[in-house]
Motif scaffolding. Structure first.
Motif, short mmCIF file in Angstrom:
data_model
loop_
_atom_site.label_atom_id
_atom_site.label_comp_id
_atom_site.label_asym_id
_atom_site.label_seq_id
_atom_site.Cartn_x
_atom_site.Cartn_y
_atom_site.Cartn_z
N LEU A 5 1.58 0.51 6.73
CA LEU A 5 1.21 1.30 7.89
C LEU A 5 1.51 0.53 9.17
O LEU A 5 1.15 -0.62 9.30
CB LEU A 5 -0.28 1.65 7.83
N LYS A 6 2.14 1.22 10.11
CA LYS A 6 2.49 0.59 11.38
C LYS A 6 1.99 1.46 12.52
O LYS A 6 2.00 2.68 12.44
CB LYS A 6 4.00 0.40 11.49
N LEU A 7 1.58 0.80 13.60
CA LEU A 7 1.24 1.50 14.83
C LEU A 7 2.46 1.44 15.74
O LEU A 7 3.04 0.37 15.93
CB LEU A 7 0.06 0.83 15.53
N THR A 8 2.83 2.56 16.30
CA THR A 8 4.01 2.60 17.17
C THR A 8 3.65 3.17 18.53
O THR A 8 2.77 4.03 18.66
CB THR A 8 5.14 3.44 16.55
N THR A 9 4.34 2.67 19.55
CA THR A 9 4.26 3.21 20.89
C THR A 9 5.68 3.61 21.29
O THR A 9 6.59 3.63 20.46
CB THR A 9 3.70 2.15 21.87
N ASP A 10 5.86 3.90 22.55
CA ASP A 10 7.20 4.29 23.00
C ASP A 10 8.22 3.17 22.78
O ASP A 10 9.39 3.43 22.49
CB ASP A 10 7.18 4.66 24.48
N ARG A 11 7.76 1.92 22.90
CA ARG A 11 8.71 0.80 22.83
C ARG A 11 8.39 -0.21 21.74
O ARG A 11 9.24 -1.06 21.43
CB ARG A 11 8.73 0.06 24.18
N LEU A 12 7.21 -0.15 21.16
CA LEU A 12 6.74 -1.23 20.32
C LEU A 12 6.29 -0.75 18.94
O LEU A 12 6.02 0.43 18.73
CB LEU A 12 5.57 -1.96 21.00
N CYS A 13 6.19 -1.72 18.06
CA CYS A 13 5.61 -1.50 16.74
C CYS A 13 4.61 -2.62 16.47
O CYS A 13 4.93 -3.79 16.67
CB CYS A 13 6.70 -1.48 15.66
N LEU A 14 3.41 -2.25 16.03
CA LEU A 14 2.40 -3.23 15.65
C LEU A 14 2.19 -3.15 14.15
O LEU A 14 2.00 -2.07 13.59
CB LEU A 14 1.07 -2.96 16.35
N SER A 15 2.25 -4.30 13.49
CA SER A 15 2.06 -4.35 12.05
C SER A 15 1.29 -5.62 11.70
O SER A 15 1.12 -6.51 12.53
CB SER A 15 3.42 -4.35 11.32
N GLN A 16 0.82 -5.70 10.47
CA GLN A 16 0.06 -6.87 10.07
C GLN A 16 0.95 -8.10 9.99
O GLN A 16 2.05 -8.05 9.43
CB GLN A 16 -0.61 -6.64 8.72
N PHE A 17 0.49 -9.19 10.56
CA PHE A 17 1.16 -10.49 10.40
C PHE A 17 0.96 -10.94 8.96
O PHE A 17 -0.17 -11.07 8.50
CB PHE A 17 0.53 -11.52 11.35
N LEU A 18 2.04 -11.18 8.23
CA LEU A 18 1.94 -11.42 6.79
C LEU A 18 2.19 -12.89 6.45
O LEU A 18 3.23 -13.45 6.80
CB LEU A 18 2.96 -10.55 6.04
N TRP A 19 1.25 -13.49 5.75
CA TRP A 19 1.41 -14.87 5.32
C TRP A 19 2.50 -14.99 4.25
O TRP A 19 3.08 -16.07 4.07
CB TRP A 19 0.09 -15.42 4.77
N SER A 20 2.81 -13.90 3.58
CA SER A 20 3.80 -13.91 2.51
C SER A 20 5.23 -13.76 3.02
O SER A 20 6.18 -13.84 2.23
CB SER A 20 3.51 -12.79 1.50
#
Length: 218
Positions: A5-20
């Motif tokens: 699951l990702k959060l998106t805006t007009d210019r950006l994408c927010l996703s979980q920072f993954l240790w893997s």
């Protein structure tokens, strides 16, 4: 938030920072020397290598994400990348360029009080373009809708060249200046969402220390 699951805006994408993800770990090590907002100064960090980043993200995943459902987010700039353009067909995909991180850290206690702190870091070459505000507003809307999380605070270090910019950033988000405090040996300004009670961000069981009484600035 699941990994897919990702959060998106007009210019950006927010996703979980993954240790893997080795790329995430390497990027975190690079980013840790960057100015944090609204703290107003680069963080003093022990994260200098990809392995350091992996350990930090693993701990974040085990506690913040598993316990609260949110934690440290990767901010990516979304760019269209067209693979094929013909007279009758235009196919393409999106490319994601890592530009920063956004953290919601909840300092839990043995009691009912929990204090959630916000800060964001953007690589210097992408600052002053509104990305921090855009990403933060999207995330705050999400955590309010999903978790009812509305009480947050931030800490802005005083007497630096970035202090006023940090205060302006927090005000854009609707944070109010609550008072002056000392935290981790730095004097600074507590900024918090409307209605947040002082005992939440000044609770003695959190890693926030105050010298004497909080001095009101309102």
């Amino acid at each position: 938030m699941s990994e897919s699951l990702k959060l998106t805006t007009d210019r950006l994408c927010l996703s979980q920072f993954l240790w893997s993800d080795p790329n995430h770990c390497q990027f975190l090590a690079k980013l840790e020397t960057t100015l944090r907002i609204p703290n107003g100064r680069p963080g003093k960090t022990a994260i200098r290598t990809s392995d350091d980043g992996k350990q930090s993200l693993y701990q974040d995943n085990q506690f913040q994400w598993n316990h609260y459902g949110y934690g440290t987010y990767l901010i990516s700039l979304v760019r269209p990348s067209f693979l094929q353009i013909t007279d009758h067909n235009r196919s393409g995909r999106r490319e994601y360029e890592c530009i920063g991180k956004l953290s919601l850290t909840t300092w839990g206690t043995s009691g009912p009080i929990h204090a959630t702190e916000l800060f964001v870091s953007i690589l210097p070459e992408y600052q002053r373009r509104g990305y921090a505000t855009e990403a933060t507003r999207a995330l705050l809307e999400f955590v309010w809708t999903q978790f009812g999380l509305a009480e947050l605070f931030a800490f802005a270090t005083l007497d630096t060249s970035h202090t006023e910019a940090a205060r302006a950033f927090a005000r854009k988000l609707g944070f109010r200046e609550k008072g002056l405090a000392k935290r981790f040996h730095s004097s600074g300004l507590i900024l918090a969402t409307e209605g947040m009670r002082k005992e939440i961000f000044l609770h003695t069981s959190t890693p926030i220390t105050i010298d004497g009484d909080l001095m009101d600035v309102e």
